[in-house]
Design an enzyme around this catalytic site. Structure first.
Site, mmCIF file in Angstrom:
data_model
loop_
_atom_site.group_PDB
_atom_site.id
_atom_site.type_symbol
_atom_site.label_atom_id
_atom_site.label_comp_id
_atom_site.label_asym_id
_atom_site.label_seq_id
_atom_site.Cartn_x
_atom_site.Cartn_y
_atom_site.Cartn_z
ATOM 1 N N CYS A 1 0.862 -1.178 0.000
ATOM 2 C CA CYS A 1 0.000 0.000 0.000
ATOM 3 C C CYS A 1 0.900 1.229 0.000
ATOM 4 C CB CYS A 1 -0.987 -0.015 1.168
ATOM 5 S SG CYS A 1 -0.259 0.248 2.799
ATOM 6 N N ASN B 1 2.552 1.525 4.241
ATOM 7 C CA ASN B 1 2.752 0.265 4.950
ATOM 8 C C ASN B 1 2.417 0.371 6.433
ATOM 9 O OD1 ASN B 1 5.452 -2.006 5.726
ATOM 10 N ND2 ASN B 1 3.448 -2.561 4.987
ATOM 11 N N CYS C 1 -1.352 0.816 7.202
ATOM 12 C CA CYS C 1 -2.788 0.546 7.319
ATOM 13 C C CYS C 1 -3.199 -0.691 6.520
ATOM 14 C CB CYS C 1 -3.616 1.749 6.838
ATOM 15 S SG CYS C 1 -3.387 3.257 7.781
ATOM 16 N N ARG C 2 -3.409 -0.500 5.218
ATOM 17 C CA ARG C 2 -3.982 -1.556 4.388
ATOM 18 C C ARG C 2 -3.086 -2.775 4.216
ATOM 19 N NH1 ARG C 2 -5.499 2.266 -0.531
ATOM 20 N NH2 ARG C 2 -3.680 3.345 0.328
ATOM 21 N N SER C 3 -1.821 -2.564 3.869
ATOM 22 C CA SER C 3 -0.974 -3.739 3.612
ATOM 23 C C SER C 3 -0.667 -4.544 4.871
ATOM 24 C CB SER C 3 0.289 -3.361 2.840
ATOM 25 O OG SER C 3 1.073 -2.414 3.513
ATOM 26 N N ASP D 1 -8.176 3.944 1.140
ATOM 27 C CA ASP D 1 -7.230 4.237 2.218
ATOM 28 C C ASP D 1 -7.998 4.772 3.423
ATOM 29 O OD1 ASP D 1 -5.149 4.960 3.847
ATOM 30 O OD2 ASP D 1 -4.116 6.180 2.349
#
Length: 161
Positions: free
Chosen positions: A9, A12, A14-16, A125
């Site tokens: 993401c 690195n 939140c999402r990933s 995001d």
């Protein structure tokens, strides 16, 4: 031979890391932990060395996922050791497809593994929003993880044959 997956993401945090935690749990549940390595990175180094966003960590913990994470930036040299690079949105996909054609073939959008995703394959995001954005992110990641696991299992079993 280990099959290596890296989620990517923006920063690195939140999402990933959420995708990494969820997918690692799915890999372990499937009995593939000895065959599949899972990690994550960001397209930029803004948060390098930091832990995951506290909201991401809380959502994962509240849903029973383990998280041990330190943010880092994706390096194009990693393509040589990775089998699959999973982007969380179209911007990450574009950023990751800059190297060689062979490397670009390793990059896929996470939600492309979710048959119910439709045309919108981005995981939004949640960084600038409230906790509910992190809950929504987790739901999207969980839905796509089943299809991703099936694809990775097929690759792993094909190697063993």
């Amino acid at each position: 031979m280990t099959y290596r997956v890296c989620f990517v993401c923006t920063g690195n945090i939140c999402r990933s890391p959420m995708a990494e935690s969820v997918f690692r749990a799915r890999v372990e549940e499937a009995g593939l932990a000895d065959l599949v390595e899972v990690d994550s990175a960001g397209t930029g180094g803004w948060h390098e060395g930091e832990g995951a966003d506290p909201r991401a960590a809380a959502v994962l913990e509240d849903n029973g996922y383990a998280l041990d994470h330190t943010a880092r930036q994706f390096q194009p040299s990693w393509f040589s050791r990775l089998d699959l690079v999973v982007a969380l949105d179209a911007g990450h996909l574009r950023a990751l497809r800059r190297p060689t054609e062979q490397d670009a073939a390793k990059v896929r959008l996470l939600r492309s593994y979710d048959p119910a995703a439709g045309d919108d394959l981005d995981v939004p995001d949640p960084y600038y929003g409230a906790r509910d954005g992190f809950d929504e992110c987790l739901e999207m990641v969980e839905r796509a993880s089943a299809g991703l696991l099936a694809a990775v299992r097929e690759e792993v079993e094909g190697r063993a044959a």
